[in-house]
Design a protein around this motif. Structure first.
Motif, PDB file in Angstrom:
ATOM      1  N   THR A 108       0.590  -1.295  -0.313  1.00 20.33           N
ATOM      2  CA  THR A 108      -0.388  -0.389   0.227  1.00 20.33           C
ATOM      3  C   THR A 108       0.681   1.182   0.330  1.00 20.33           C
ATOM      4  O   THR A 108       1.996   1.707   0.755  1.00 20.33           O
ATOM      5  CB  THR A 108      -1.058   0.076   1.325  1.00 20.33           C
ATOM      6  OG1 THR A 108      -2.209  -0.773   1.417  1.00 20.33           O
ATOM      7  CG2 THR A 108      -1.675   0.877   1.460  1.00 20.33           C
ATOM      8  N   GLY A 128      -8.942  -5.345   4.504  1.00 19.77           N
ATOM      9  CA  GLY A 128      -8.959  -4.257   5.446  1.00 19.77           C
ATOM     10  C   GLY A 128      -9.729  -4.243   6.618  1.00 19.77           C
ATOM     11  O   GLY A 128     -10.298  -4.493   7.825  1.00 19.77           O
ATOM     12  N   ALA A 140      -4.014  -6.965  12.776  1.00 21.02           N
ATOM     13  CA  ALA A 140      -4.372  -5.826  12.188  1.00 21.02           C
ATOM     14  C   ALA A 140      -2.218  -5.452  12.188  1.00 21.02           C
ATOM     15  O   ALA A 140      -2.470  -4.851  11.089  1.00 21.02           O
ATOM     16  CB  ALA A 140      -5.024  -4.853  13.209  1.00 21.02           C
ATOM     17  N   TYR A 143      -1.266  -6.683   8.571  1.00 19.50           N
ATOM     18  CA  TYR A 143      -1.703  -6.973   7.787  1.00 19.50           C
ATOM     19  C   TYR A 143      -1.360  -5.216   7.826  1.00 19.50           C
ATOM     20  O   TYR A 143      -1.234  -5.208   6.621  1.00 19.50           O
ATOM     21  CB  TYR A 143      -3.641  -6.545   8.196  1.00 19.50           C
ATOM     22  CG  TYR A 143      -4.192  -5.260   6.948  1.00 19.50           C
ATOM     23  CD1 TYR A 143      -3.933  -5.795   5.698  1.00 19.50           C
ATOM     24  CD2 TYR A 143      -4.735  -4.383   6.789  1.00 19.50           C
ATOM     25  CE1 TYR A 143      -5.668  -5.330   4.547  1.00 19.50           C
ATOM     26  CE2 TYR A 143      -4.718  -3.580   5.827  1.00 19.50           C
ATOM     27  CZ  TYR A 143      -5.667  -3.791   4.986  1.00 19.50           C
ATOM     28  OH  TYR A 143      -5.665  -3.309   3.973  1.00 19.50           O
ATOM     29  N   ALA A 144      -0.700  -4.682   8.525  1.00 13.13           N
ATOM     30  CA  ALA A 144      -0.592  -3.527   8.226  1.00 13.13           C
ATOM     31  C   ALA A 144       1.016  -3.251   7.375  1.00 13.13           C
ATOM     32  O   ALA A 144       1.799  -2.992   7.608  1.00 13.13           O
ATOM     33  CB  ALA A 144       0.029  -2.742   9.935  1.00 13.13           C
ATOM     34  N   CYS A 148      -1.580   0.805   5.288  1.00 15.64           N
ATOM     35  CA  CYS A 148      -2.811   0.509   5.892  1.00 15.64           C
ATOM     36  C   CYS A 148      -2.952   1.770   4.366  1.00 15.64           C
ATOM     37  O   CYS A 148      -2.206   2.782   4.864  1.00 15.64           O
ATOM     38  CB  CYS A 148      -2.654   1.253   6.897  1.00 15.64           C
ATOM     39  SG  CYS A 148      -1.865   0.061   8.366  1.00 15.64           S
ATOM     40  N   ARG A 153      -7.099   3.274   8.292  1.00 14.98           N
ATOM     41  CA  ARG A 153      -5.125   3.555   8.869  1.00 14.98           C
ATOM     42  C   ARG A 153      -6.107   4.078  10.854  1.00 14.98           C
ATOM     43  O   ARG A 153      -4.983   3.209  11.285  1.00 14.98           O
ATOM     44  CB  ARG A 153      -4.572   4.627   8.286  1.00 14.98           C
ATOM     45  CG  ARG A 153      -3.595   4.477   8.910  1.00 14.98           C
ATOM     46  CD  ARG A 153      -2.274   5.819   8.446  1.00 14.98           C
ATOM     47  NE  ARG A 153      -1.725   5.492   7.291  1.00 14.98           N
ATOM     48  CZ  ARG A 153      -1.774   5.633   6.652  1.00 14.98           C
ATOM     49  NH1 ARG A 153      -2.494   6.471   6.021  1.00 14.98           N
ATOM     50  NH2 ARG A 153      -0.865   4.838   5.233  1.00 14.98           N
ATOM     51  N   LEU A 156      -6.881   0.976  12.171  1.00 19.13           N
ATOM     52  CA  LEU A 156      -6.192  -0.534  12.263  1.00 19.13           C
ATOM     53  C   LEU A 156      -5.256   0.146  13.462  1.00 19.13           C
ATOM     54  O   LEU A 156      -4.425  -0.613  14.302  1.00 19.13           O
ATOM     55  CB  LEU A 156      -5.317  -1.001  11.000  1.00 19.13           C
ATOM     56  CG  LEU A 156      -6.053  -1.287   9.740  1.00 19.13           C
ATOM     57  CD1 LEU A 156      -5.754  -0.970   8.636  1.00 19.13           C
ATOM     58  CD2 LEU A 156      -6.476  -3.072  10.088  1.00 19.13           C
ATOM     59  N   TRP A 157      -4.644   1.421  13.461  1.00 20.46           N
ATOM     60  CA  TRP A 157      -3.298   1.967  14.763  1.00 20.46           C
ATOM     61  C   TRP A 157      -3.933   1.622  15.664  1.00 20.46           C
ATOM     62  O   TRP A 157      -3.548   1.103  16.101  1.00 20.46           O
ATOM     63  CB  TRP A 157      -3.635   3.109  14.336  1.00 20.46           C
ATOM     64  CG  TRP A 157      -1.954   3.342  13.272  1.00 20.46           C
ATOM     65  CD1 TRP A 157      -1.771   2.260  12.282  1.00 20.46           C
ATOM     66  CD2 TRP A 157      -1.454   4.446  12.609  1.00 20.46           C
ATOM     67  NE1 TRP A 157      -1.187   3.023  11.541  1.00 20.46           N
ATOM     68  CE2 TRP A 157      -1.027   4.524  11.862  1.00 20.46           C
ATOM     69  CE3 TRP A 157      -1.426   5.660  13.399  1.00 20.46           C
ATOM     70  CZ2 TRP A 157       0.484   4.439  11.379  1.00 20.46           C
ATOM     71  CZ3 TRP A 157      -0.255   6.173  12.480  1.00 20.46           C
ATOM     72  CH2 TRP A 157       0.924   6.044  12.174  1.00 20.46           C
ATOM     73  N   ASP A 362       2.961   3.114   9.877  1.00 19.09           N
ATOM     74  CA  ASP A 362       2.557   1.876   8.921  1.00 19.09           C
ATOM     75  C   ASP A 362       3.619   0.673   9.876  1.00 19.09           C
ATOM     76  O   ASP A 362       3.271  -0.573  10.687  1.00 19.09           O
ATOM     77  CB  ASP A 362       2.309   1.636   8.301  1.00 19.09           C
ATOM     78  CG  ASP A 362       1.209   2.378   7.692  1.00 19.09           C
ATOM     79  OD1 ASP A 362      -0.172   3.277   8.302  1.00 19.09           O
ATOM     80  OD2 ASP A 362       0.756   2.479   6.259  1.00 19.09           O
TER      81      ASP A 362
END
Length: 420
Positions: A108, A128, A140, A143-144, A148, A153, A156-157, A362
């Motif tokens: 990303t 996501g 998460a 994934y990051a 993200c 974002r 997720l954070w 990220d």
């Protein structure tokens, strides 16, 4: 040391470390809480306690008395400024750590630009949303590792950091806010000064000036921040009741969170303003990131994620990958770390474009490591190598590396780690 000098200066200028605000001032401050930048305190006598270049001078002076760096002429002295034998990850371990960032892996911030949306971005967004629905921090975090999407974002954070805002958290923030309203601390002026010198002068962040005060001023009163000293070799600074200097029975932690803001401290918060509109959520995300990661960027320790090890890692990697460039810069009186150190201390905030800073962070959260910072710093020197080999002075080298806003973070890191 920096705090002692500043306190002495305050005594000489009759500036108080702590004062209770008059009722009228409290009402005025409360009424303009969302517009704190319009009428701030008098900053004419205020200057930053220290800047990254001052901190670098302290790190350069560190020595291990049990380590022999060579004979009296310095024949075997290390090329760099950090003269300490610390255990670091080599490039092979870094490649293994950041294997998900390999060139053959879609990322990303890179492939969602060059590849048609239906081939990458749409699938990435769909995955996501599933990760957010699962509400599982480690998932998460995994994934990051490939970045993200902008719209996801913030959530997720929060999952990675374990930030869940409830009524107690809101009440606690309001309590911190009421402490700001009731009492005026010297560090408040230091933060005002820092925001004015940094974020307010930045085209990307000046619009968040009032927002920054709503985060940084309560942060100074938050005693929960003191928990990070449990994993830090430093100890919180202390002040004493007047007339009781040196008597530990009358010592108090000052400021209450134990953190003395340096020049550029506000830039730890500025990029986060793009992610969260609510001050409460922004506050807790920033506090968690700071107590996990950023405190290590201005604390002296031998921890692998500390600024001393990160600085040494930068010098080692640059010597390994760009030996000719390193030697040239050193021969013209320009130690590379003198330029890169400010990038490391501020995690590149204020130097890269804001979207690139967030893509970089990220990976800090995803890999639970700050080692990507020196890797990126080395890749920037490599990217500007042709021009840097032509410079004949420190000022010329600094000019070549003055503007980093056009750089793309992820391709640079990929080239630095996986193309050699």
């Amino acid at each position: 040391m920096f705090l002692l000098l500043e306190v002495t200066a305050c005594v000489q200028r009759s500036i108080f470390l702590w004062l209770e605000r008059p009722d009228k001032e409290q009402r005025d401050l409360l009424s303009r809480w969302t517009e704190l930048g319009t009428d701030g305190p008098d900053l004419s006598q205020i200057r930053p306690v220290y800047a990254p270049k001052d901190f670098l001078d302290v790190i350069m002076a560190l020595q291990n008395p049990n380590y022999n760096t060579g004979d009296s002429t310095g024949t075997y002295t290390l090329w760099g400024l950090v003269q300490l034998p610390l255990k670091l990850n080599d490039v092979n371990k870094l490649r293994l750590l950041y294997s998900d960032m390999a060139i053959n892996q879609c990322q990303t911030g890179v492939d969602d630009v060059d590849i048609p949306p239906e081939m990458f971005d749409a699938d990435r967004m769909k995955l996501g949303r599933k990760v957010i629905t699962a509400d599982h921090g480690p998932l998460a975090q995994e994934y990051a590792k490939k970045g993200c999407p902008i719209s996801l974002r913030g959530d997720l954070w929060c999952q990675i950091l374990g930030v869940i805002i409830d009524e107690f958290d809101v009440l606690y923030y309001e309590q911190l806010k009421s402490n700001v309203i009731a009492h005026d601390l010297l560090v408040d002026s230091l933060l005002y000064k820092d925001v004015k010198l940094t974020a307010t002068n930045d085209d990307q962040y000046f619009v968040f000036e009032d927002f920054l005060y709503q985060i940084l001023l309560p942060f100074t009163r938050d005693t929960d921040v003191l928990k990070h000293f449990g994993k830090n070799s430093a100890s919180p600074p202390k002040s004493y009741i007047r007339g009781k200097l040196g008597d530990e029975n009358f010592a108090v932690v000052y400021p209450p969170n134990g953190v003395i803001p340096f020049h550029g401290f506000a830039m730890y918060v500025a990029p986060l303003c793009y992610l969260y509109q609510e001050p409460v959520k922004l506050y807790y995300v920033f506090r968690e990131i700071y107590t996990r990661y950023f405190f290590r960027l201005h604390s002296i320790s031998s921890h692998p994620q500390g600024i001393v090890c990160l600085s040494l890692l930068f010098e080692n990697l640059l010597q390994m990958h760009e030996a000719e460039l390193f030697f040239h810069l050193k021969s013209v009186g320009c130690q590379p770390l003198r330029i890169a150190f400010k990038w490391l201390v501020r995690a590149f905030s204020g130097y890269l474009h804001s979207d690139q800073v967030l893509l970089l962070w990220d990976r800090v959260l995803a890999y639970n490591s700050l080692e990507i910072l020196p890797v990126l710093a080395v890749s920037i020197f490599s990217f500007r190598k042709t021009n840097l080999l032509k410079v004949q002075s420190y000022n010329a080298a600094e000019a070549v590396l003055a503007d980093l806003t056009t750089l793309q973070v992820i391709p640079l890191v990929q080239l630095s780690l996986f193309s050699k």
